[in-house]
Motif scaffolding. Structure first.
Motif, PDB file in Angstrom:
ATOM      1  N   GLY B 218     -52.482  38.099 102.717  1.00 42.20           N
ATOM      2  CA  GLY B 218     -52.333  38.967 101.553  1.00 42.20           C
ATOM      3  C   GLY B 218     -51.501  38.375 100.436  1.00 42.20           C
ATOM      4  N   VAL B 219     -50.409  39.047 100.089  1.00 41.65           N
ATOM      5  CA  VAL B 219     -49.578  38.654  98.955  1.00 41.65           C
ATOM      6  C   VAL B 219     -49.075  37.221  99.123  1.00 41.65           C
ATOM      7  N   GLN B 220     -48.634  36.889 100.338  1.00 40.77           N
ATOM      8  CA  GLN B 220     -48.094  35.547 100.546  1.00 40.77           C
ATOM      9  C   GLN B 220     -49.199  34.495 100.477  1.00 40.77           C
ATOM     10  N   ASP B 221     -50.355  34.846 100.970  1.00 36.72           N
ATOM     11  CA  ASP B 221     -51.479  33.924 100.885  1.00 36.72           C
ATOM     12  C   ASP B 221     -51.840  33.678  99.419  1.00 36.72           C
ATOM     13  N   ALA B 222     -51.822  34.760  98.655  1.00 34.84           N
ATOM     14  CA  ALA B 222     -52.120  34.636  97.220  1.00 34.84           C
ATOM     15  C   ALA B 222     -51.093  33.742  96.547  1.00 34.84           C
ATOM     16  N   TYR B 284     -49.719  41.109  87.082  1.00 34.14           N
ATOM     17  CA  TYR B 284     -50.176  42.501  87.260  1.00 34.14           C
ATOM     18  C   TYR B 284     -50.862  42.727  88.602  1.00 34.14           C
ATOM     19  N   THR B 285     -50.775  41.743  89.498  1.00 38.16           N
ATOM     20  CA  THR B 285     -51.359  41.973  90.817  1.00 38.16           C
ATOM     21  C   THR B 285     -50.273  42.540  91.726  1.00 38.16           C
ATOM     22  N   ALA B 286     -50.570  42.576  93.021  1.00 43.27           N
ATOM     23  CA  ALA B 286     -49.605  43.097  93.984  1.00 43.27           C
ATOM     24  C   ALA B 286     -48.487  42.091  94.271  1.00 43.27           C
ATOM     25  N   LEU B 287     -48.528  40.946  93.626  1.00 42.33           N
ATOM     26  CA  LEU B 287     -47.417  39.998  93.757  1.00 42.33           C
ATOM     27  C   LEU B 287     -46.161  40.654  93.188  1.00 42.33           C
ATOM     28  N   PRO B 288     -44.992  40.446  93.827  1.00 42.87           N
ATOM     29  CA  PRO B 288     -43.783  41.058  93.265  1.00 42.87           C
ATOM     30  C   PRO B 288     -43.568  40.629  91.813  1.00 42.87           C
ATOM     31  N   GLU B 289     -43.057  41.559  91.034  1.00 38.39           N
ATOM     32  CA  GLU B 289     -42.982  41.322  89.593  1.00 38.39           C
ATOM     33  C   GLU B 289     -42.060  40.168  89.235  1.00 38.39           C
ATOM     34  N   ALA B 552     -37.509  16.933  93.460  1.00 39.37           N
ATOM     35  CA  ALA B 552     -37.730  17.793  92.295  1.00 39.37           C
ATOM     36  C   ALA B 552     -38.807  18.828  92.601  1.00 39.37           C
ATOM     37  N   VAL B 553     -39.879  18.355  93.228  1.00 37.16           N
ATOM     38  CA  VAL B 553     -41.008  19.236  93.501  1.00 37.16           C
ATOM     39  C   VAL B 553     -40.675  20.229  94.624  1.00 37.16           C
ATOM     40  N   VAL B 554     -40.065  19.717  95.686  1.00 37.55           N
ATOM     41  CA  VAL B 554     -39.828  20.566  96.856  1.00 37.55           C
ATOM     42  C   VAL B 554     -38.747  21.602  96.578  1.00 37.55           C
ATOM     43  N   ILE B 555     -37.691  21.200  95.899  1.00 41.07           N
ATOM     44  CA  ILE B 555     -36.617  22.156  95.628  1.00 41.07           C
ATOM     45  C   ILE B 555     -37.136  23.295  94.758  1.00 41.07           C
ATOM     46  N   ALA B 556     -37.862  22.936  93.708  1.00 38.49           N
ATOM     47  CA  ALA B 556     -38.409  23.983  92.838  1.00 38.49           C
ATOM     48  C   ALA B 556     -39.300  24.921  93.635  1.00 38.49           C
ATOM     49  N   THR B 557     -40.094  24.342  94.537  1.00 37.57           N
ATOM     50  CA  THR B 557     -40.985  25.165  95.350  1.00 37.57           C
ATOM     51  C   THR B 557     -40.200  26.128  96.227  1.00 37.57           C
ATOM     52  N   LEU B 558     -39.166  25.592  96.885  1.00 34.86           N
ATOM     53  CA  LEU B 558     -38.424  26.421  97.838  1.00 34.86           C
ATOM     54  C   LEU B 558     -37.727  27.586  97.145  1.00 34.86           C
ATOM     55  N   PHE B 559     -37.231  27.346  95.935  1.00 35.84           N
ATOM     56  CA  PHE B 559     -36.580  28.414  95.181  1.00 35.84           C
ATOM     57  C   PHE B 559     -37.487  29.632  95.051  1.00 35.84           C
ATOM     58  N   GLU B 560     -38.776  29.360  94.861  1.00 32.11           N
ATOM     59  CA  GLU B 560     -39.714  30.447  94.629  1.00 32.11           C
ATOM     60  C   GLU B 560     -40.298  30.953  95.934  1.00 32.11           C
ATOM     61  N   LEU B 561     -40.488  30.009  96.851  1.00 28.63           N
ATOM     62  CA  LEU B 561     -41.217  30.326  98.068  1.00 28.63           C
ATOM     63  C   LEU B 561     -40.380  31.120  99.056  1.00 28.63           C
ATOM     64  N   ILE B 562     -39.131  30.729  99.221  1.00 24.95           N
ATOM     65  CA  ILE B 562     -38.298  31.378 100.240  1.00 24.95           C
ATOM     66  C   ILE B 562     -38.155  32.877  99.965  1.00 24.95           C
ATOM     67  N   THR B 564     -40.131  34.780  98.344  1.00 25.18           N
ATOM     68  CA  THR B 564     -41.435  35.432  98.504  1.00 25.18           C
ATOM     69  C   THR B 564     -41.702  35.762  99.961  1.00 25.18           C
ATOM     70  N   PHE B 565     -41.235  34.875 100.844  1.00 21.02           N
ATOM     71  CA  PHE B 565     -41.518  35.094 102.260  1.00 21.02           C
ATOM     72  C   PHE B 565     -40.445  35.922 102.950  1.00 21.02           C
ATOM     73  N   LEU B 566     -39.235  35.881 102.419  1.00 19.26           N
ATOM     74  CA  LEU B 566     -38.152  36.512 103.171  1.00 19.26           C
ATOM     75  C   LEU B 566     -37.808  37.924 102.722  1.00 19.26           C
ATOM     76  N   ILE B 567     -38.022  38.257 101.459  1.00 19.91           N
ATOM     77  CA  ILE B 567     -37.602  39.579 101.001  1.00 19.91           C
ATOM     78  C   ILE B 567     -38.631  40.607 101.456  1.00 19.91           C
ATOM     79  N   ARG B 568     -38.213  41.497 102.318  1.00 17.54           N
ATOM     80  CA  ARG B 568     -39.156  42.449 102.888  1.00 17.54           C
ATOM     81  C   ARG B 568     -39.691  43.428 101.847  1.00 17.54           C
ATOM     82  N   SER B 569     -38.843  43.793 100.887  1.00 21.15           N
ATOM     83  CA  SER B 569     -39.266  44.796  99.908  1.00 21.15           C
ATOM     84  C   SER B 569     -40.396  44.290  99.019  1.00 21.15           C
TER      85      SER B 569
END
Lengths: 209, 784
Positions: B218-222, B284-289, B552-562, B564-569
Motif C-alpha cells: 500500500g502506502v509504503q509500496d507507493a 493528494y494521495t493516501a501518502l502522509p502529507e 549523499a544518496v543513502v542518507i537523503a533516502t533514509l531521512f525520508e524512508l525511516i 515513512t516506515f516507522l510512524i504508525r500514524s
C-alpha cells in the motif's frame, strides 16, 4: 571571453574555464532553499485548517451548500419526488447524477443496456413512484442493480429518482424491450410554482452543516 | 592493485616532491572501441524498436479494436514494453556507449576487463529480450518502470553492479589521468544510485518462477515505487546523460567547459536533492502529507541544480555558435540541452501541489516525460551517435544531409507530439474538475472527456511517426557508414606514465591572493574554499568519491524512508479492512498482469470534483493488503478505487466482452480472452501463501484447500451473473476472478464492523443486496 581565467585542467583535450557561479543562478538557488522552511511552517507548523483534509472538508461543505441549501434535507418519499419532477432546474441536477452513475447500465437516454429500459411503461421492481428511490437506495435483482446508499446522498437519490421518473414514456430509440409489468401512471404532479432563482440569500447558508 | 593503494593512501601534505614525469614508468595502451561499436549499434536498433512500439500503443488508444483477439497486443501489456524499451534498451545502451567511449579516454586507460565488457553487453541485451518476451505475455510486477519479474531483476542487479560497475570502478582505479573529470562523477553517481534503487525497490517474496509479491504494501509500496520511479528518471535518464553531455558536447564544439566550479556545485546539489523528490508523484494521495510536502520542496530546490547542467552545456557553446549553425551534431546537443532545461523547469512546477492537482492523472505528465525522453535523451543520444559514427567505424558519415534531415524531422516530430498532448492534458484536467453553477460536475460522463481529446491523440501518432522516420534515417546512415568501414580497424597505441604515489597539490589552490591583504583569517579561508581545492583532492580518490556519493544518496533516502516506515500514524488502521480472498487474489493477479494500472487509477484524491465523480476519497488504511499498490498514474479510463459494487457482475462480464457495447465511445479494448480462458484454480495457492507469509490473516482452509475455497466463490459469482440475466457456466473463467476482485475494491471502508458471527462477510456483492435494506440512511462520509 579571452579574459576568462582557465583552470589548468585538461582531460582528453577538454579544458575547463574557472568562471564563477552565475549570480542569478546562485541567488535563485538560495531563494528556493530559503522558501522551504517558511512553506513547511505554514502548512505543517500546527495551524489548523491548512491540511489537505481540512481544506477538502471546507470545500465539500461549501459544495453541499451550493447544491442543496435551497432545498434542505429531503425525504425519500413520493410527495418529495413528485414535487421535484415539476422543477426543471433540479431535474438537471438529477440528470447530472444519472450521467455520472447510471448510463453505463441504463444508457445515456435511459434506453437500457444490461439494465432495464427506463423510458417505457413497464417496470420490474417499481409499482409506486417511491419505489424508484428505494431501488436506487437498496439495489435490486440480486445485485444487478447495485445499492447506492453509500455512494449518493439522499438529496441526490431523490433528484435522480425524479429525473428517472420523468424518463417514463419518452420511449428512447433502440431501447431494450419492455420487462416487468405495466404500472399505473405516476400521480399528478404537485402544482407548486418554482421559485425564482434569486432566492438563496448567502447569509442564510452559513449555519448549515 | 598497487596503484589503488598508491592513490588512496596519497597524502598531499606528506611530500614536497614535485611529480616527476621522467621517473614515472611509461606505459603503452590502446582503447577498446569494439565494445563502443556494439553498444552504439544496440542503441540504434533499440531506438527503432522502442519508438515503433510507442507508435503502436499510441495507435491502440485511437483504434482500440486494433488488437482484438491478440491479448499480447493490448495497451496494458505493451505500454510497459514501450517504457522499458525506451528507458532501459534505448537510453541504457546509449549510456553504456557513452561510458565505454569516454571513460577510457578520460582515464587514459583501457577498460579493466574486456571480458566483463562483453558480458555486460550480451547480458544486457539478454535482459532486454527477456523483457520483450515476458511483458507482452503478461508477466509483470505492476509497478511502473519496474515491471520485470524477480529472476530478471536479479540478472539486472548482477550485470549492472558487478559486471558494469566493477569493470568501471577498476578502470577508475587503474587510470593514468590524475584527476577524474566531471563526466566520471556523474557516471559514478549513476552506477551507485541505480543499483541501490533497483535492489531496494524490487524486494519480493516469490510466488512461483515469474511472480513475486512486494515486501512493501500500500502506502509504503507507493512510496518505495516512486522513490525508485522518480530517481530512475534522475539517475538513469539525467545523470548519465549529463556525463555524456560533459564529454561529447565540448569535444564536438572544441570549446572549454564554461565553469568548473558550477560543475562541482550542481553535481553535489543534484545528487543530494534529487533523491528526496519522489513523493511529488503522490500528491493528494493516501501518502502522509508531510512526505508529499517534502517531495514538493526538494523538487523546488532541485530547479537550479538541474539548470546548472543546462547552463554549463549551453554556455560552453559561447563563441562557438557559428559552429552550431553548421554542425548537426551540435544542433542535436543544443536542442537536447534546451529540452532538458524546459523539462527541469516543468518538473518543479508540476511538483507544486496546486499545479499537480490539475496535471496529475492527465496527459500533461505524458507530454512532460516525452519532452524529456524524445528531446533530451533522444537528441543527446543521436548527437553522440553521429559524432561517434565516423570515429568508431573509421569512415566518413555516409550522408551529412541525412543527418540534418534527421535533426529537422525529429524536432518537428517532438513538437507535433508534445504540443497536442499538453493541450490534451490541460483540457481533460479542466473538464474533470469543471463544476457548473449548481455545484455539479459539468462533464459527469467520463467518456465525454476522453472523446474530446481523441483528435489530439491522432496528432500524437503523426508526431511519433515523424520521430520514427528520423530514426530510420539514423539506421540507414549508420548502416551505410558501417559499410564504408576499413577492412581492419586501426587501433592507435598511446603512451602515458602510470600514476605515481606522491602528488603535490597545485599551490594556487591552497594560497589566497588575500594572503597579503589585511583581512580576517576567515575571509582568507573562505576564499581558498571557494577555489574548490578540497574538491580537487576528492577527484583524485575514486573510491572515496564513490563512498561520498553513496552517502549523499543513502542518507537523503533514509531521512525520508525511516519515518515513512516507522510512524504508525501514517497509516491509521481501519478495522473493517480485510485480506483478499483467494479468488480475489487471483483476480488481482490478472489485473496486474493485464496492466490495468496503465489506464485506471485506484486512488481518489480529497478534491470535491473527484469525490463527486468517484466517491469517498481513499484512506491509507485501505491499502494494507495491496501488494503491489495499484494507484496508477494516468486515468485513460476512470478511477476504480470504489469500483466494488458499483456495477453488477453481469455488467462487468459484458463490459469485458466488448466495452463499446456498455460504454459507447470507450477506448478500452475487448478482454474476450478472459471470458474464454479457464482459471487454473490449482495455481492460486502460492499467491495466498505469499500473502500470508507477508502478514495477511488466512484461515487454515484458505491456505490448505485454496482451490476449493476459490471455486466456491467463483460459483457464487457465476450464479449471480446468471440471476442478473447473464450466461450460465461462467465459474471457471478467468473473468470471474477479475470480477471478484473488482467487486471487492474499495468496499471494506463502508463495511459495518458486525459481530464476526456471520461467515457471509467475505461475500460483498451478495451482502450488498441483502443487508440493511430497511435503513435508507445517508452515508456518513458524504453527508458529513
Amino acid at each position: 571571453m579571452s579574459e576568462t581565467p582557465k583552470t589548468e585542467h585538461v582531460y582528453d583535450g577538454i579544458e575547463e574555464y574557472d568562471n564563477p557561479l552565475p549570480g542569478w543562478w546562485k541567488w535563485l538557488f538560495i531563494v528556493s532553499i530559503i522558501f522551504c522552511p517558511f512553506y513547511w511552517m505554514f502548512y505543517h507548523g500546527g495551524a489548523s485548517g491548512r491540511s489537505v483534509e481540512d481544506i477538502y472538508n471546507v470545500a465539500l461543505a461549501e459544495n453541499t451548500r451550493l447544491q442543496f441549501a435551497e432545498i434542505g434535507e429531503l425525504k425519500l418519499d413520493e410527495p418529495t419526488i413528485l414535487r421535484f419532477m415539476a422543477k426543471p432546474s433540479w431535474l438537471k441536477v438529477g440528470e447530472s447524477v444519472f450521467r455520472s452513475n447510471c448510463v453505463s447500465c441504463h444508457g445515456r437516454a435511459g434506453e437500457g443496456k444490461v439494465g432495464p429500459n427506463l423510458t417505457d411503461d413497464e417496470y420490474k421492481n417499481v409499482t409506486h413512484l417511491a419505489d424508484i428511490a428505494s431501488v436506487i437506495n437498496n439495489g435490486a435483482g440480486n445485485g444487478a442493480m447495485p445499492k447506492w446508499s453509500n455512494r449518493l446522498v439522499v438529496n441526490e437519490i431523490v433528484l435522480v429518482a425524479a429525473y428517472v421518473a420523468t424518463l417514463r414514456g419518452t420511449h428512447a430509440e433502440g431501447g431494450r424491450p419492455p420487462e416487468g409489468r405495466a404500472i399505473a401512471p405516476w400521480p399528478d404532479p404537485i402544482a407548486e410554482p418554482e421559485l425564482p432563482p434569486e432566492d438563496p440569500p448567502k447569509n442564510q447558508l452559513t449555519e448549515s452543516p | 592493485m598497487d596503484t589503488l593503494v598508491a592513490n588512496e593512501s596519497e597524502q598531499p601534505d606528506d611530500s614536497h616532491a614535485k611529480p616527476n614525469v621522467s621517473n614515472a614508468q611509461l606505459e603503452t595502451f590502446s582503447y577498446d572501441d569494439s565494445i563502443v561499436r556494439l553498444f552504439s549499434i544496440a542503441t540504434i536498433a533499440w531506438a527503432l524498436v522502442a519508438t515503433v512500439v510507442g507508435v503502436i500503443v499510441a495507435l491502440l488508444l485511437v483504434m482500440p479494436t486494433l488488437g482484438t483477439g491478440l491479448p499480447w497486443l493490448s495497451f496494458g501489456r505493451l505500454r510497459p514494453l514501450h517504457t522499458n524499451a525506451a528507458i532501459f534498451a534505448f537510453a541504457g545502451n546509449a549510456i553504456f556507449a557513452a561510458v565505454y567511449y569516454s571513460t577510457q579516454r578520460l582515464c587514459k586507460a583501457r577498460m579493466w576487463s574486456d571480458t566483463l565488457s562483453q558480458i555486460h553487453f550480451w547480458g544486457w541485451q539478454l535482459i532486454i529480450v527477456l523483457a520483450a518476451i515476458t511483458l507482452p505475455l503478461g508477466y509483470s510486477q505492476g509497478r511502473e518502470y519496474a515491471e520485470l519479474e524477480w529472476p530478471i531483476d536479479i540478472l539486472i542487479a548482477i550485470i549492472w553492479l558487478f559486471v558494469f560497475g566493477g569493470n568501471f570502478m577498476m578502470t577508475l582505479i587503474k587510470r593514468r589521468e590524475r584527476h577524474m573529470y566531471v563526466a566520471l562523477w556523474f557516471y559514478i553517481a549513476t552506477i551507485v544510485t541505480v543499483a541501490v534503487l533497483h535492489v531496494f525497490n524490487n524486494l519480493v517474496i516469490p510466488a512461483g518462477l515469474l511472480k513475486g509479491y512486494s515486501v512493501y504494501a500500500g502506502v509504503q509500496d507507493a512510496f518505495m515505487q516512486w522513490w525508485y520511479g522518480h530517481n530512475a528518471v534522475a539517475f538513469f535518464l539525467t545523470t548519465p546523460f549529463l556525463g555524456l553531455m560533459y564529454y561529447f558536447l565540448p569535444k564536438a564544439a572544441e570549446r572549454p567547459v564554461f565553469s568548473y566550479r558550477l560543475s562541482i556545485i550542481h553535481f553535489w546539489s543534484l545528487v543530494f536533492i534529487y533523491i528526496w523528490a519522489g513523493p511529488h508523484h503522490l500528491h493528494y494521495t493516501a501518502l502522509p502529507e508531510w512526505a508529499s510536502t517534502l517531495g514538493m520542496l526538494f523538487s523546488v530546490m532541485l530547479w537550479m541544480p538541474s539548470w546548472g547542467g543546462m547552463i554549463n552545456g549551453l554556455l560552453t557553446l559561447r563563441g562557438a555558435w557559428h559552429k552550431v549553425a553548421a554542425d548537426p551534431v551540435l544542433k542535436f546537443f543544443v536542442v537536447g540541452v534546451t529540452f532538458y532545461g524546459m523539462a527541469t523547469f516543468e518538473g518543479p512546477m508540476l511538483s507544486i501541489k496546486s499545479v499537480n492537482a490539475l496535471s496529475h492523472y492527465t496527459d500533461w505528465t505524458i507530454a512532460h516525460v516525452h519532452a524529456g525522453a524524445l528531446g533530451w535523451n533522444g537528441f543527446m543520444a543521436f548527437g553522440m551517435l553521429y559524432w561517434l559514427l565516423p570515429r568508431i567505424f573509421q569512415a566518413k558519415v555516409w550522408s551529412e544531409k541525412l543527418v540534418s534531415l534527421h535533426f529537422w524531422i525529429g524536432t518537428i516530430g517532438i513538437l507535433l507530439y508534445i504540443i497536442p498532448i499538453y493541450a490534451a492534458g490541460l483540457m481533460q484536467g479542466l473538464m474533470w474538475r469543471a463544476m457548473d453553477e449548481t455545484g455539479n460536475l459539468s462533464y459527469p460522463d467520463f467518456i465525454e472527456t476522453v472523446q474530446s481529446i481523441v483528435p489530439l491523440w491522432w496528432l500524437r501518432v503523426i508526431g511519433g511517426l515523424f520521430y520514427v522516420a528520423g530514426i530510420v534515417m539514423l539506421v540507414i546512415n549508420a548502416l551505410m557508414t558501417w559499410m564504408g568501414r576499413p577492412a581492419t580497424y586501426d587501433v592507435p597505441v598511446y603512451t602515458a606514465p602510470r600514476l605515481t604515489p606522491e602528488y603535490q597539490d597545485d599551490p594556487a589552490s591552497t594560497t589566497s591572493p588575500l594572503d597579503d591583504v589585511p583581512v580576517l583569517d576567515l575571509a582568507k579561508k573562505l576564499d581558498t574554499f571557494g577555489k574548490m581545492g578540497w574538491h580537487r583532492r576528492w577527484e583524485r580518490l575514486p573510491v572515496m568519491f564513490t563512498v561520498l556519493t553513496t552517502l549523499a544518496v543513502v542518507i537523503a533516502t533514509l531521512f525520508e524512508l525511516i519515518p515513512t516506515f516507522l510512524i504508525r500514524s501514517n497509516v491509521p488502521t481501519i478495522a473493517t479492512v480485510e485480506p483478499y480472498t483467494p479468488l480475489e487474489l487471483a483476480g488481482r493477479h490478472l489485473y496486474v498482469s493485464e496492466g490495468c494500472y496503465n489506464c485506471h487509477s485506484q486512488m481518489i484524491r480529497p478534491i470535491v470534483s473527484e469525490t463527486k465523480r468517484y466517491g469517498e476519497y481513499s484512506k491509507p488504511g485501505e491499502f494494507i493488503y495491496d501488494r503491489p499498490f495499484q494507484w496508477g498514474s494516468r486515468r485513460i479510463g476512470p478511477d476504480l478505487a470504489r469500483e466494488g459494487g458499483r456495477q453488477s457482475s453481469y455488467w462487468h462480464w459484458e463490459h469485458f466482452k466488448n466495452p463499446e457495447d456498455m460504454s459507447p465511445g470507450s477506448v478500452m479494448p475487448s478482454y474476450e480472452h478472459l471470458l474464454e480462458k479457464d482459471l487454473n484454480f490449482d495455481e492460486i495457492a502460492p499467491h495466498v501463501r505469499a500473502a500470508a507469509y507477508l502478514g495477511a490473516q488466512y484461515s487454515d482452509e484458505d491456505l490448505n484447500d485454496t482451490s476449493a475455497v476459490a471455486y466456491r466463490q467463483a460459483e457464487r459469482i457465476a450464479a449471480e451473473i446468471v440471476s442478473q440475466g447473464g450466461p450460465p457456466l461462467t465459474f471457471e473463467k478467468q473473468a470471474v476472478a477479475l470480477i471478484a476482485y473488482l467487486q471487492r475494491v474499495g468496499i471494506d471502508l463502508f463495511r459495518t464492523p458486525e459481530p464476526a458471527a456471520e461467515p457471509a462477510a467475505a461475500e460483498p456483492a451478495v451482502e450488498a443486496g441483502a443487508s440493511d435494506s430497511q435503513t435508507p440512511a445517508p452515508d456518513q462520509d458524504q453527508s458529513e
